[in-house]
Design a protein around this motif. Structure first.
Motif, PDB file in Angstrom:
ATOM      1  N   PHE A  58      15.193   7.619  33.961  1.00 23.18           N
ATOM      2  CA  PHE A  58      15.833   8.560  33.051  1.00 23.18           C
ATOM      3  C   PHE A  58      16.125   7.951  31.684  1.00 23.18           C
ATOM      4  O   PHE A  58      15.829   8.565  30.647  1.00 23.18           O
ATOM      5  N   ILE A  59      16.719   6.761  31.650  1.00 28.35           N
ATOM      6  CA  ILE A  59      17.062   6.166  30.349  1.00 28.35           C
ATOM      7  C   ILE A  59      15.802   5.789  29.583  1.00 28.35           C
ATOM      8  O   ILE A  59      15.729   5.944  28.355  1.00 28.35           O
ATOM      9  N   GLY A  60      14.772   5.322  30.278  1.00 31.18           N
ATOM     10  CA  GLY A  60      13.495   5.063  29.614  1.00 31.18           C
ATOM     11  C   GLY A  60      12.928   6.326  28.994  1.00 31.18           C
ATOM     12  O   GLY A  60      12.419   6.314  27.863  1.00 31.18           O
ATOM     13  N   ARG A  61      13.027   7.427  29.725  1.00 30.04           N
ATOM     14  CA  ARG A  61      12.554   8.718  29.199  1.00 30.04           C
ATOM     15  C   ARG A  61      13.435   9.189  28.049  1.00 30.04           C
ATOM     16  O   ARG A  61      12.946   9.826  27.103  1.00 30.04           O
ATOM     17  N   MET A  62      14.725   8.871  28.109  1.00 27.45           N
ATOM     18  CA  MET A  62      15.602   9.239  27.001  1.00 27.45           C
ATOM     19  C   MET A  62      15.203   8.507  25.715  1.00 27.45           C
ATOM     20  O   MET A  62      15.160   9.100  24.627  1.00 27.45           O
ATOM     21  N   PHE A  63      14.882   7.217  25.831  1.00 27.77           N
ATOM     22  CA  PHE A  63      14.440   6.479  24.646  1.00 27.77           C
ATOM     23  C   PHE A  63      13.120   7.038  24.107  1.00 27.77           C
ATOM     24  O   PHE A  63      12.918   7.095  22.884  1.00 27.77           O
ATOM     25  N   ALA A  64      12.238   7.467  25.002  1.00 31.67           N
ATOM     26  CA  ALA A  64      10.993   8.090  24.553  1.00 31.67           C
ATOM     27  C   ALA A  64      11.278   9.414  23.849  1.00 31.67           C
ATOM     28  O   ALA A  64      10.587   9.776  22.881  1.00 31.67           O
ATOM     29  N   THR A  65      12.295  10.129  24.302  1.00 30.50           N
ATOM     30  CA  THR A  65      12.687  11.391  23.663  1.00 30.50           C
ATOM     31  C   THR A  65      13.261  11.136  22.276  1.00 30.50           C
ATOM     32  O   THR A  65      13.009  11.897  21.330  1.00 30.50           O
ATOM     33  N   LEU A  66      14.035  10.067  22.135  1.00 35.22           N
ATOM     34  CA  LEU A  66      14.657   9.741  20.850  1.00 35.22           C
ATOM     35  C   LEU A  66      13.658   9.208  19.825  1.00 35.22           C
ATOM     36  O   LEU A  66      13.845   9.381  18.613  1.00 35.22           O
ATOM     37  N   LYS A  67      12.589   8.576  20.291  1.00 37.58           N
ATOM     38  CA  LYS A  67      11.688   7.830  19.400  1.00 37.58           C
ATOM     39  C   LYS A  67      11.152   8.641  18.223  1.00 37.58           C
ATOM     40  O   LYS A  67      11.142   8.144  17.083  1.00 37.58           O
ATOM     41  N   PRO A  68      10.680   9.894  18.405  1.00 34.18           N
ATOM     42  CA  PRO A  68      10.137  10.627  17.254  1.00 34.18           C
ATOM     43  C   PRO A  68      11.169  10.901  16.154  1.00 34.18           C
ATOM     44  O   PRO A  68      10.799  11.183  15.017  1.00 34.18           O
ATOM     45  N   TYR A  69      12.446  10.815  16.500  1.00 29.36           N
ATOM     46  CA  TYR A  69      13.517  11.109  15.545  1.00 29.36           C
ATOM     47  C   TYR A  69      14.137   9.837  14.960  1.00 29.36           C
ATOM     48  O   TYR A  69      14.970   9.906  14.063  1.00 29.36           O
ATOM     49  N   ALA A  70      13.753   8.692  15.480  1.00 31.01           N
ATOM     50  CA  ALA A  70      14.361   7.423  15.100  1.00 31.01           C
ATOM     51  C   ALA A  70      13.645   6.800  13.914  1.00 31.01           C
ATOM     52  O   ALA A  70      12.458   7.072  13.674  1.00 31.01           O
ATOM     53  N   PRO A  71      14.344   5.940  13.162  1.00 32.97           N
ATOM     54  CA  PRO A  71      13.651   5.181  12.118  1.00 32.97           C
ATOM     55  C   PRO A  71      12.640   4.248  12.764  1.00 32.97           C
ATOM     56  O   PRO A  71      12.788   3.873  13.937  1.00 32.97           O
ATOM     57  N   PRO A  72      11.575   3.875  12.047  1.00 37.76           N
ATOM     58  CA  PRO A  72      10.576   2.981  12.644  1.00 37.76           C
ATOM     59  C   PRO A  72      11.203   1.647  13.039  1.00 37.76           C
ATOM     60  O   PRO A  72      12.069   1.137  12.316  1.00 37.76           O
ATOM     61  N   PRO A  73      10.804   1.083  14.168  1.00 36.23           N
ATOM     62  CA  PRO A  73      11.378  -0.205  14.594  1.00 36.23           C
ATOM     63  C   PRO A  73      10.941  -1.327  13.663  1.00 36.23           C
ATOM     64  O   PRO A  73       9.870  -1.247  13.046  1.00 36.23           O
TER      65      PRO A  73
ATOM     66  N   LYS B 102      22.162   9.962  13.199  1.00 34.59           N
ATOM     67  CA  LYS B 102      22.457   9.638  11.795  1.00 34.59           C
ATOM     68  C   LYS B 102      21.176   9.632  10.958  1.00 34.59           C
ATOM     69  O   LYS B 102      21.175  10.035   9.796  1.00 34.59           O
ATOM     70  N   ASN B 103      20.078   9.182  11.561  1.00 32.17           N
ATOM     71  CA  ASN B 103      18.804   9.107  10.844  1.00 32.17           C
ATOM     72  C   ASN B 103      18.301  10.482  10.423  1.00 32.17           C
ATOM     73  O   ASN B 103      17.610  10.601   9.408  1.00 32.17           O
ATOM     74  N   ILE B 104      18.637  11.529  11.198  1.00 32.40           N
ATOM     75  CA  ILE B 104      18.128  12.875  10.901  1.00 32.40           C
ATOM     76  C   ILE B 104      19.240  13.827  10.450  1.00 32.40           C
ATOM     77  O   ILE B 104      19.035  15.038  10.390  1.00 32.40           O
ATOM     78  N   ALA B 105      20.393  13.255  10.101  1.00 38.60           N
ATOM     79  CA  ALA B 105      21.562  14.091   9.784  1.00 38.60           C
ATOM     80  C   ALA B 105      21.305  15.073   8.647  1.00 38.60           C
ATOM     81  O   ALA B 105      21.902  16.152   8.602  1.00 38.60           O
ATOM     82  N   GLY B 106      20.402  14.718   7.728  1.00 42.00           N
ATOM     83  CA  GLY B 106      20.127  15.590   6.587  1.00 42.00           C
ATOM     84  C   GLY B 106      19.134  16.699   6.879  1.00 42.00           C
ATOM     85  O   GLY B 106      18.792  17.477   5.973  1.00 42.00           O
ATOM     86  N   ASP B 107      18.658  16.791   8.114  1.00 48.14           N
ATOM     87  CA  ASP B 107      17.647  17.787   8.480  1.00 48.14           C
ATOM     88  C   ASP B 107      18.144  18.594   9.684  1.00 48.14           C
ATOM     89  O   ASP B 107      17.916  18.216  10.838  1.00 48.14           O
ATOM     90  N   PRO B 108      18.839  19.710   9.429  1.00 42.59           N
ATOM     91  CA  PRO B 108      19.422  20.495  10.532  1.00 42.59           C
ATOM     92  C   PRO B 108      18.390  20.945  11.567  1.00 42.59           C
ATOM     93  O   PRO B 108      18.721  21.048  12.758  1.00 42.59           O
ATOM     94  N   ASP B 109      17.167  21.211  11.137  1.00 45.14           N
ATOM     95  CA  ASP B 109      16.147  21.652  12.092  1.00 45.14           C
ATOM     96  C   ASP B 109      15.808  20.542  13.089  1.00 45.14           C
ATOM     97  O   ASP B 109      15.628  20.802  14.285  1.00 45.14           O
ATOM     98  N   ARG B 110      15.706  19.330  12.594  1.00 45.17           N
ATOM     99  CA  ARG B 110      15.406  18.213  13.493  1.00 45.17           C
ATOM    100  C   ARG B 110      16.594  17.901  14.401  1.00 45.17           C
ATOM    101  O   ARG B 110      16.408  17.554  15.576  1.00 45.17           O
ATOM    102  N   VAL B 111      17.799  18.028  13.871  1.00 42.91           N
ATOM    103  CA  VAL B 111      18.987  17.840  14.710  1.00 42.91           C
ATOM    104  C   VAL B 111      18.983  18.855  15.853  1.00 42.91           C
ATOM    105  O   VAL B 111      19.216  18.510  17.023  1.00 42.91           O
ATOM    106  N   ALA B 112      18.694  20.099  15.516  1.00 44.42           N
ATOM    107  CA  ALA B 112      18.650  21.143  16.543  1.00 44.42           C
ATOM    108  C   ALA B 112      17.543  20.871  17.562  1.00 44.42           C
ATOM    109  O   ALA B 112      17.717  21.106  18.768  1.00 44.42           O
ATOM    110  N   ALA B 113      16.414  20.354  17.076  1.00 41.89           N
ATOM    111  CA  ALA B 113      15.305  20.057  17.985  1.00 41.89           C
ATOM    112  C   ALA B 113      15.670  18.925  18.941  1.00 41.89           C
ATOM    113  O   ALA B 113      15.371  19.000  20.146  1.00 41.89           O
ATOM    114  N   LEU B 114      16.315  17.891  18.424  1.00 41.69           N
ATOM    115  CA  LEU B 114      16.726  16.791  19.298  1.00 41.69           C
ATOM    116  C   LEU B 114      17.790  17.265  20.288  1.00 41.69           C
ATOM    117  O   LEU B 114      17.774  16.868  21.469  1.00 41.69           O
TER     118      LEU B 114
END
Length: 281
Positions: free
Chosen positions: A158-173, A234-246
Motif C-alpha cells: 500500500f505505501i509503495g503504491r501511495m508513493f507511486a500515486t504521489l509521484k506525478p504530482y511531486a517535484p522531480p527527485p 505544497k508542490n501543487i498548491a497553486g493549481d486547484p485542479d491538480r490538488v483536486a485530482a490528487l
C-alpha cells in the motif's frame, strides 16, 4: 561522501530538505496511532537482548528503539530529524525506557566501525536518498557476527503504491536519489548489502490498518500528518485542479485497498519486507 564543494553543498541542501519534510505535519502521532506494532516486530526478529549495544537508524520517535531499550539493550536512537525526538523522549519516559537520542545522517553515521551488536531500522533508512551509501554505513557500524535488521515498505504494497500515486504530482527527485520503497524489494536490499552479510532471512508481511472510517479520512489524515504527502501537496498548491485530482487519487487508492471485511470502516493490510542478516567477517 561527495565530490567537490558543489556536490557537498548539494548534499547538504538535500539533507536539509529531508529534515524539514519529516519535521512538518505530525509524524509522531502517525507512528503511534497507525504503525506502532512494527517496531516490536523488528526488535523480536533481530533477537535484541539485554547487554547488547543497538543502533536504530532513522529512529524517528523510537518505534523500534524504545522496545529495544525495554529488552535491556543499550540503545542509540539516531535520526536526521531531531525534531522527532521530543515525542520519543516522552514515550520512553512513560514506558520506563532509557536510551540515547542522537542526530545523525544515515549516509554518514557519526559512529565508529563495528561499534554495535545490532543495527536496525524500521521504515527509516529506506528514506535516505542514496541507498548504497546508507547500506554501506549500516554494515560499517555493525560488528562482525552482529545483526542487521530492516523493516521496509514494499513497492507493491500500500505505501509503495501511495508513493507511486504521489509521484506525478511531486517535484522531480534530485539526481541520484532512489525511491524509498525499493528497500522493500528483497533483491534490491540483498544487492545493497552484498557479500558483506550472511544468513539473510527475508519475509513479506502485512500490518492491519483499521483506524480510518472512510478512504477520505485516510487521505485527510496523511495530508495533515505525513511529511512526504504534505510536501507533494505544497508542490501543487497553486493549481486547484491538480490538488483536486490528487485528492481523488488518494481516496481511490484507499478504496481499492479496502478489504471490505464488513467490520465497518476502511480496513487495509499494508505490506512490508522484514529482513535480517548477519555481518560477515
Amino acid at each position: 561522501m561527495t565530490n567537490g564543494n558543489g556536490s557537498a553543498e548539494a548534499d547538504r541542501t538535500l539533507k536539509a530538505k529531508h529534515r524539514a519534510m519529516w519535521a512538518q505535519g505530525d509524524y509522531p502521532s502517525l507512528a503511534a496511532e497507525v504503525i506502532s506494532e512494527l517496531g516490536p516486530v523488528l526488535v523480536e526478529a533481530c533477537g535484541v537482548r539485554s547487554g547488547q549495544r543497538v543502533l536504530d537508524v532513522g529512529a524517528g520517535t523510537g518505534n523500534a528503539a524504545i522496545p529495544a531499550a525495554l529488552a535491556g539493550a543499550e540503545v542509540v536512537a539516531s535520526d536526521l530529524t531531531p525534531e522527532l525526538f521530543e515525542a520519543g523522549r516522552r514515550v520512553a519516559e512513560e514506558r520506563g525506557a532509557r536510551l540515547t537520542w542522537q542526530e545523525a545522517d544515515a549516509e554518514a553515521l557519526p559512529f565508529g566501525d563495528a561499534e554495535f551488536d545490532t543495527v536496525l531500522s524500521c521504515v527509516g533508512v529506506m528514506f535516505a536518498p542514496h541507498h548504497q551509501r546508507a547500506a554501506d554505513e549500516l554494515v560499517r557500524v555493525c560488528r562482525p557476527g552482529g545483526t542487521i535488521g530492516l523493516l521496509s515498505w514494499t513497492p507493491q504494497g500500500f505505501i509503495g503504491r501511495m508513493f507511486a500515486t504521489l509521484k506525478p504530482y511531486a517535484p522531480p527527485p534530485p539526481p541520484g536519489a532512489q525511491p524509498p520503497p525499493l528497500w522493500g524489494d528483497e533483491d534490491h536490499a540483498r544487492a545493497l548489502l552484498g557479500d558483506r552479510v550472511t544468513d539473510v532471512r527475508a519475509e513479506r508481511r502485512t500490518v492491519r490498518v483499521d483506524r480510518f472510517a472512510t478512504p477520505e479520512m485516510f487521505r485527510d489524515y496523511f495530508k495533515e500528518r505525513y511529511g512526504p504527502t504534505i510536501t507533494v501537496y505544497k508542490n501543487i498548491a497553486g493549481d486547484p485542479d491538480r490538488v483536486a485530482a490528487l485528492d481523488r487519487d488518494l481516496v481511490a487508492l484507499a478504496r481499492d485497498a479496502d478489504l471490505g471485511t464488513g467490520q465497518g470502516g476502511t480496513v487495509m493490510d499494508w505490506e512490508y519486507l522484514l529482513l535480517t542478516a548477519r555481518r560477515a567477517g
